[in-house]
Design an enzyme around this catalytic site. Structure first.
Site, PDB file in Angstrom:
ATOM      1  N   ARG A 195      28.320  97.212 -59.963  1.00 23.60           N
ATOM      2  CA  ARG A 195      28.503  98.480 -60.105  1.00 23.60           C
ATOM      3  C   ARG A 195      28.819  98.664 -58.368  1.00 23.60           C
ATOM      4  O   ARG A 195      27.733  98.472 -57.329  1.00 23.60           O
ATOM      5  CB  ARG A 195      27.816  99.677 -60.559  1.00 23.60           C
ATOM      6  CG  ARG A 195      26.416 100.386 -60.038  1.00 23.60           C
ATOM      7  CD  ARG A 195      25.528  99.583 -60.070  1.00 23.60           C
ATOM      8  NE  ARG A 195      25.172  98.473 -61.399  1.00 23.60           N
ATOM      9  CZ  ARG A 195      23.885  99.006 -62.168  1.00 23.60           C
ATOM     10  NH1 ARG A 195      23.391 100.454 -62.200  1.00 23.60           N
ATOM     11  NH2 ARG A 195      24.057  98.558 -63.231  1.00 23.60           N
ATOM     12  N   GLY A 213      25.880 101.201 -54.086  1.00 27.31           N
ATOM     13  CA  GLY A 213      25.555 100.314 -55.155  1.00 27.31           C
ATOM     14  C   GLY A 213      25.172  98.521 -54.793  1.00 27.31           C
ATOM     15  O   GLY A 213      24.920  98.045 -54.636  1.00 27.31           O
ATOM     16  N   TYR A 214      26.880  98.162 -55.521  1.00 30.53           N
ATOM     17  CA  TYR A 214      26.478  97.705 -54.983  1.00 30.53           C
ATOM     18  C   TYR A 214      25.407  95.605 -55.630  1.00 30.53           C
ATOM     19  O   TYR A 214      24.887  94.909 -55.046  1.00 30.53           O
ATOM     20  CB  TYR A 214      26.743  96.593 -53.104  1.00 30.53           C
ATOM     21  CG  TYR A 214      28.241  97.154 -52.962  1.00 30.53           C
ATOM     22  CD1 TYR A 214      28.847  96.748 -52.894  1.00 30.53           C
ATOM     23  CD2 TYR A 214      28.024  98.479 -51.823  1.00 30.53           C
ATOM     24  CE1 TYR A 214      30.010  96.424 -51.982  1.00 30.53           C
ATOM     25  CE2 TYR A 214      28.795  98.534 -51.477  1.00 30.53           C
ATOM     26  CZ  TYR A 214      30.477  97.771 -51.208  1.00 30.53           C
ATOM     27  OH  TYR A 214      31.517  98.574 -50.417  1.00 30.53           O
ATOM     28  N   HIS A 215      24.880  96.367 -56.713  1.00 30.38           N
ATOM     29  CA  HIS A 215      24.099  94.957 -57.539  1.00 30.38           C
ATOM     30  C   HIS A 215      24.541  95.777 -58.972  1.00 30.38           C
ATOM     31  O   HIS A 215      25.201  96.649 -59.494  1.00 30.38           O
ATOM     32  CB  HIS A 215      22.685  95.973 -57.211  1.00 30.38           C
ATOM     33  CG  HIS A 215      22.699  96.829 -57.603  1.00 30.38           C
ATOM     34  ND1 HIS A 215      22.841  98.547 -56.397  1.00 30.38           N
ATOM     35  CD2 HIS A 215      22.047  97.950 -58.374  1.00 30.38           C
ATOM     36  CE1 HIS A 215      21.852  99.701 -57.296  1.00 30.38           C
ATOM     37  NE2 HIS A 215      22.095  99.311 -58.675  1.00 30.38           N
ATOM     38  N   ALA A 216      23.893  94.785 -59.602  1.00 32.76           N
ATOM     39  CA  ALA A 216      23.596  95.155 -60.682  1.00 32.76           C
ATOM     40  C   ALA A 216      22.048  94.488 -61.044  1.00 32.76           C
ATOM     41  O   ALA A 216      21.432  94.975 -59.864  1.00 32.76           O
ATOM     42  CB  ALA A 216      24.221  93.280 -61.249  1.00 32.76           C
TER      43      ALA A 216
END
Ligand code: TYD
Length: 133
Positions: free
Chosen positions: A96, A48-51
């Protein structure tokens, strides 16, 4: 959290087994344009590691379990998904990370838009500056 919350789905069960149906305007607040699923996740993987600037999603762990770290301007939550009868709605501008996948986990994702790399916010500092505005 206003922009990241669990939704319970109705089970239709009988002696043959169980079934869950998701419909736009009922269980799902957006029209579904894309579906993908994450599986065969290796031990200790965190992804994930993004919006997203303009994307709504519902995450459902249809088999096994996993945990979703969500962060908005309201704070941080760790949400365990371990049943096909629950989904996690994630709106716009929510950071997230997905982790703690069980060996048999299948994470199904319903999305309101087609895949668009330009919609990703992958820089955490940029995300922080956006939610502070
Ligand atoms: P990625 O964004 O790294 O997954 P995660 O958010 O779980 O860390 O996606 C992995 C790969 O799959 C990457 O090459 C992009 C591709 N992909 C698509 O082609 N379509 C999609 O709808 C998604 C979500 C990913």
């Amino acid at each position: 959290m206003t922009n990241a919350y669990k939704i319970s789905f109705q089970e239709h069960g009988d002696t043959r087994g169980m079934l869950v149906a998701l419909e736009y305007g009922k269980e799902c607040p957006f029209e579904i344009k894309r579906v993908y699923y994450v599986y065969n996740t290796k031990d200790d993987v965190r992804r994930g590691y993004h919006a997203h600037s303009d994307l709504e999603q519902i995450l459902i762990c249809v088999n096994g379990s996993c945990t979703i770290h969500v962060e908005t301007k309201e704070g941080v939550e760790e949400v365990v998904l371990n049943t096909p009868t629950e989904g996690l709605f994630i709106g716009c501008n929510v950071w997230r990370e997905m982790y703690d996948f069980s060996e048999n986990a299948v994470l199904l994702v319903l999305a309101s838009k087609l895949y668009d790399e330009d919609d990703y916010i992958r820089d955490y500092q940029k995300f922080m500056s956006i939610i502070k505005d």
